[in-house]
Every structure is written in structure tokens, then in C-alpha cells.
Design an enzyme around this catalytic site. Structure first.
Site, PDB file in Angstrom:
ATOM      1  N   CYS A  89       0.872  -1.130  -0.128  1.00 58.46           N
ATOM      2  CA  CYS A  89      -0.068  -0.117   0.146  1.00 58.46           C
ATOM      3  C   CYS A  89       0.943   1.204  -0.023  1.00 58.46           C
ATOM      4  CB  CYS A  89      -1.089   0.050   1.158  1.00 58.46           C
ATOM      5  SG  CYS A  89      -2.281  -1.371   1.050  1.00 58.46           S
ATOM      6  N   HIS A 341      -8.986   3.892  -1.775  1.00 58.57           N
ATOM      7  CA  HIS A 341      -7.651   3.680  -1.702  1.00 58.57           C
ATOM      8  C   HIS A 341      -7.244   2.883  -3.014  1.00 58.57           C
ATOM      9  CE1 HIS A 341      -3.860   2.270  -0.290  1.00 58.57           C
ATOM     10  NE2 HIS A 341      -4.382   1.220   0.612  1.00 58.57           N
ATOM     11  N   CYS A 371       0.059   2.101   6.707  1.00 58.86           N
ATOM     12  CA  CYS A 371       0.595   0.533   6.768  1.00 58.86           C
ATOM     13  C   CYS A 371       0.682  -0.139   5.650  1.00 58.86           C
ATOM     14  CB  CYS A 371      -0.534  -0.035   7.946  1.00 58.86           C
ATOM     15  SG  CYS A 371      -2.074   0.362   7.075  1.00 58.86           S
TER      16      CYS A 371
END
Length: 385
Positions: A89, A341, A371
């Protein structure tokens, strides 16, 4: 001492799953922000020395080094190379770090960093599994590793399990998470209505605004959703949205700023990355923030704004509990629960929003963390100029 400056930063609106960007080739999403970036910065595209892009699930239309493909799809000079980065991510935040490090080292003077992802077209991890099946590889990346099993056993390794572990360990209730998610939507809607995103957006056709924020959501509606895992606390309402989009920024040395007549908007004050428990997976922003602040000789009192990726509400709530940060400074325009996202693009999307909000509010320092798979987290501290 060498410095690295952010000259320009831009992003597409974030499209929701099956929304206005869902049929757009991810290289064309990348190309769109690259063209906008070069036009807005006024820099000579031929002077760019590298393009570093984040992207996950690099199969099908996202394969073949999409950084390079995006640059060429934008009609930009063939002599400029590109490289694609996968730190899960945090891929495009790491792309920005690699670009900044190239400038800080004196290796390069003008580098583009960014990322692109079409999750509607290529669902998370799905395409990777499908690509592996003809080879007889039907299990995940950790299965079959003797070293991994010796160290971590057969415990599940996935983000939902990690987010549930965090909620239980930090005593975060479903109601806590739903109240946080509601605030994320409310903040994102307010930011859109007030035009806070206008300067950072490069509309794509008819998609002129982020598609994720829900004006009509409520705690009552959230309470009706079933948990992701039976008996668990997580629901779709407290998780980041599956999304499509791209983002990019131009980083420059002091020499490039002078030679090309560029206007720097921020300085990269600090960058670092740390790791933590890969089973719990999503808690690395906690030690990474402490590490970054110590190394930079700062405290959270010195930070005017924070962007921490809302992969799940429990991630941010645990970080707030551990750091003692002021929630009024954190994700002031909403986060991934509302805005979405698009995995490979989120890192520089957050940094783009952080830069513009520092400028809007007159803040000096902004901190970004997120994260990442494998129990990792990047931290970037920007100083507005």
C-alpha cells in the site's frame, strides 16, 4: 547539505469500484497525471531523469513496468526511463522516497514519483493468483516457505485478520470505528464542498470529483452491515474503499530549480521506513512515527498536519492512542474510508493532499505515514516553503 524540493503534485479524482474510471487503462490514468504534472510545473519533460511509480498486482494491463508505459502513453520523451515499485500500500510513497534519495545523493536533479492502480479492472491479489494457477501455484506468497513457517507458524497473514487483531488489542469497538468512519466521510464531503481539493485535481473526462464520499451515510446505516469475518468487529464501512486512480509529483534539486526556473513548494524534511510484526501487519506506523520524529529531532507538537492512510479505522485509532496525536490535525479532509484507496497511487495521493492543505492553512510541517503489507510503514515529513 543537499536538499530535495517538491515542485508540483497532482492527482486524478479517486474513482469508486465500477465507477467513472473503472474502464480506463491504468497506464492511461498514469499518463493523465503525468501530462498534467509537466504542464503545471512548467518543467521540460526531456530534463526528467527517471519516473518512479508505485503499483501492485502488476499483471495484465498493470504489467510491463507501468511507470515506463504511463510516461510513453502520455506522449512524453522516449529517452526518459521509468521503474515500478511495490511496497504494497505504500508503493508510491516509497516511489517518492526513492526519487528524493536520488536527488539527495546527487545522482539525479529532476525525478517524477507517483503511482497508478485500477482495482476495478484488477481486483487486489486476484490477478496474481490467477497468473500463478497455470504454474500449479495456488497458495499465497508465504505458503511453502520453511523459514517463514519456522518463524511465524501457520498463522493467517492477511489485512483483515491484522485489523481485527488491532481492534481487540487496543480495545477498539465497532462503534468507535463506525464513528471514526462517519467523521471521515463528513470531512471529505466538507473538503469537497469548500473546494479544498480543486487545485490538486486533474479531472478525467466527466469524472471531476472523488466518487467515494457518501453524503447520506449514518451510524444507523453502518450498524446494519455484517462483519467481514463472522463474530468480528470490522465491516466494509470501516475499511478503505476499492478504488481507481493515479497521482504524481515532481521532485527537484536546488540546481534543477535554478536551471529550469522552477518554483519549489515544499522541502522533504525527513524520510524513513520501518518494519513490525507481519502477522498483525498494520501497526508499523506506530513505531515508524516514533522513529522518524526522533531522527528528525521533532515531536508531534511540531507537526501541523498528519495524513495516515485509513486502511481500516482500527489502524488509525490505535495509532492515535499510542502517539497521543491531536485528532483535529489528522486526516482533516477525510481519508481512504471516504476517499478510497487505489493501492499503488495512494502514497503520492496522500502527499499531494498534504502539500495542498499545508498551503491552504499556512502550516509548516506535515507528516505522512501508512501501513503496508509485510508489517511495514513509510514516514515522510514535508516542510512547506
Amino acid at each position: 547539505m543537499a536538499e530535495v524540493y517538491i515542485v508540483e503534485a497532482v492527482r486524478t479524482p479517486v474513482g469508486k469500484r465500477g465507477g467513472g474510471l473503472s474502464a480506463v487503462h491504468p497506464a492511461d490514468l498514469g499518463a493523465h497525471v503525468l501530462k498534467a504534472l509537466m504542464e503545471r510545473s512548467g518543467a521540460d519533460p526531456a530534463a526528467v531523469e527517471d519516473v518512479v511509480f508505485g503499483c501492485l498486482d502488476t499483471v495484465g494491463p498493470q504489467a510491463g513496468d507501468i511507470a515506463r508505459t504511463s510516461w510513453l502513453a502520455a506522449g512524453l520523451p522516449e529517452e526518459v526511463p521509468g521503474v515500478t515499485v511495490d511496497r504494497q500500500c505504500g508503493s508510491s510513497q516509497q516511489a517518492a522516497h526513492f526519487a528524493a534519495q536520488a536527488v539527495l545523493s546527487g545522482t539525479s536533479d529532476l525525478v517524477v514519483a507517483g503511482g497508478t492502480q485500477n482495482m476495478s479492472m484488477i481486483p487486489i491479489a486476484f490477478a496474481s493468483r490467477k497468473a500463478a494457477e497455470p504454474l500449479g501455484l495456488t497458495e499465497g506468497p508465504y505458503a511453502g516457505s520453511e523459514g517463514w513457517r519456522a518463524r511465524y507458524g501457520d498463522r493467517p497473514v492477511n489485512q483483515f485478520h491484522g485489523a481485527e487483531l488491532i481492534a481487540h488489542q487496543w480495545g477498539i469497538t465497532r462503534q468507535d470505528m463506525e464513528e471514526f468512519a462517519l467523521r471521515s466521510h463528513q470531512r471529505a464531503v466538507r473538503a469537497a464542498d469548500e473546494g479544498r481539493f480543486d487545485r490538486e485535481l486533474a479531472p478525467y473526462g466527466e469524472v471531476t470529483a472523488d466518487e467515494g464520499p457518501r453524503r447520506d451515510t449514518s451510524l444507523e446505516k453502518m450498524a446494519e452491515l455484517k462483519p467481514v469475518v463472522d463474530g468480528g468487529r470490522l465491516t466494509a464501512a470501516v475499511s478503505s474503499q476499492v478504488s481507481d486512480g493515479a497521482s504524481a509529483m515532481l521532485l527537484a534539486s536546488e540546481r534543477a530549480v535554478q536551471e529550469h526556473g522552477l518554483t519549489p513548494r515544499a522541502r522533504v524534511h525527513h524520510l524513513s521506513v520501518r518494519g513490525e510484526d507481519p502477522i498483525r501487519m498494520l501497526t508499523a506506523p506506530i513505531p515508524a512515527t516514533a522513529y522518524a520524529l526522533k531522527k528528525a529531532g521533532m515531536t508531534l507538537d511540531d507537526i501541523d498536519l498528519v495524513e495516515i492512510n485509513e486502511a481500516f479505522a482500527s489502524v488509525v485509532l490505535a495509532w492515535l492512542k499510542e502517539t497521543g496525536a491531536d485528532p483535529a490535525k489528522v486526516n482533516v479532509n477525510g481519508g481512504a474510508i471516504a476517499l478510497g484507496h487505489p493501492l499503488g497511487a495512494t502514497g503520492t495521493r496522500l502527499m499531494t493532499t498534504l502539500l495542498h492543505e499545508l498551503e491552504r492553512t499556512g502550516g509548516r510541517f506535515g507528516l505522512q505515514t501508512m501501513c503496508e503489507g509485510g508489517g511495514q510503514a513509510n514516514v515522510t515529513i514535508l516542510e512547506r516553503l
